[in-house]
Design an enzyme around this catalytic site. Structure first.
Site, PDB file in Angstrom:
ATOM      1  CG  HIS A  37      11.501   8.126  12.196  1.00 10.81           C
ATOM      2  ND1 HIS A  37      11.533   6.756  12.171  1.00 10.81           N
ATOM      3  CD2 HIS A  37      10.243   8.457  12.608  1.00 10.81           C
ATOM      4  CE1 HIS A  37      10.358   6.278  12.539  1.00 10.81           C
ATOM      5  NE2 HIS A  37       9.565   7.288  12.817  1.00 10.81           N
ATOM      6  CE  LYS A  97       0.085  22.414  47.022  1.00 13.46           C
ATOM      7  NZ  LYS A  97      -0.626  23.667  46.643  1.00 13.46           N
ATOM      8  CB  THR A 145      -3.065  20.526  47.811  1.00 12.01           C
ATOM      9  OG1 THR A 145      -3.223  21.936  47.628  1.00 12.01           O
ATOM     10  CG2 THR A 145      -4.310  19.813  47.317  1.00 12.01           C
TER      11      THR A 145
END
Length: 303
Positions: free
Chosen positions: A252, A12, A57
């Site tokens: 950057h 899960k 799950t």
């Protein structure tokens, strides 16, 4: 030629779990995102749809919420170990478990100059992570952080790099260096120690402070050099950490041309580019580090 089923696991992902400790008028909060993944003889579920070995799950999710109350949350690492131990040792036929945890930090609201007992503001800094693996080969704990956004306005340069016919990047002796750091460190207790002896709560802020210090104070000739310094310093500070893995996008900042407007720009106004970006990665390890086993085999990949 035969077609075979390879590595499998299931679980899960991303159970959002908030635990409030209300034992006193001053409450405490832990805010987690928990992923569980189980490993074992689950081939028949894939090949035949046979669920007889499969712990749902949903049950894994419920266990996480139940343990938040019954076991408590002293740290994401310790909580992950509790879950992994339960699934591997108490649930037949589970042979291995991977628990990944993200923790979101909160700070107390200040009202009339005093910290409020039960109101918090979400801290907009990094996300703390933990990844715990328990299987037949051992127990592995990886602490970490991600999205730690760092920027320094000087003390960084990038010169002397390889150039070819496609190179347009100018050399910079004084530049902004910025990143959103992801760092993970694998705990490996020394002789006579166990994972239970490690104070994960105390170690985390110390590691973060070490990394921030070296980012700030090293005159950097490259982001690669900075990552090496960060990882090396952590290993020098803690003998129970075997390796550090770092990933850093180079955020950057390019000096913007305002000279065309008759305005001088002395490294004061920049264009912050979000993409594309350089992605710098490093692994810093002890030469005698114990084997990592399945420690780095991820599940949802959140930690």
């Amino acid at each position: 030629m035969a077609i075979i089923l390879g590595d499998i696991q299931y679980g899960k992902a991303e159970s959002r779990l908030v635990r409030i400790v209300r034992d006193t008028p001053r409450h405490e909060i832990r805010d987690l995102n928990v992923t569980t993944a189980l490993r074992g003889p689950f081939q028949n579920a894939y090949l035949e749809g046979d669920q007889s070995n499969v712990l749902p799950t949903d049950t894994q999710k419920n266990t996480a919420y139940a343990f938040a109350k019954s076991k408590g949350i002293t740290s994401p690492e310790a909580f992950g170990l509790e879950l992994a131990h339960h699934f591997v040792h108490d649930v037949d036929p589970v042979e291995g478990a991977r628990i990944e945890v993200e923790e979101y930090a909160w700070e107390r609201a200040v009202v009339d100059g005093a910290e409020h007992d039960h109101t918090w503001l979400r801290k907009g800094q990094e996300v703390r992570t933990a990844a715990i693996t328990v299987d037949a080969t051992g127990e592995y704990v990886i602490g970490g952080l991600k999205d730690l956004v760092l920027l320094k306005s000087t003390g960084s340069e990038f010169t002397g790099f390889l150039k070819d016919e496609y190179t347009t990047l100018p050399e910079e002796k004084d530049r902004i260096m910025a990143t959103a750091l992801q760092a993970q460190w694998r705990f490996a207790p020394t002789a006579g120690q166990s994972l239970d002896d490690i104070d994960f709560e105390a170690v985390y802020p110390e590691i973060k402070a070490i990394m921030v210090k070296h980012f700030a104070t090293l005159h950097s000739l490259a982001l690669q050099q900075t990552l090496w310094a960060m990882g090396k310093a952590v290993l020098e500070a803690f003998d129970f950490i075997a390796e550090v893995r770092l990933k850093a996008p180079n955020k950057h900042h390019f000096t913007y041309d305002i000279g065309r407007f008759g305005i001088e720009n002395k490294q004061e106004v920049f264009w912050a580019a979000d993409r594309p970006y350089g992605l710098i990665e490093a692994q810093v390890t002890r030469d005698d580090a114990p084997d990592a086993g399945e420690a780095w085999r991820f599940s949802a990949g959140l930690a």
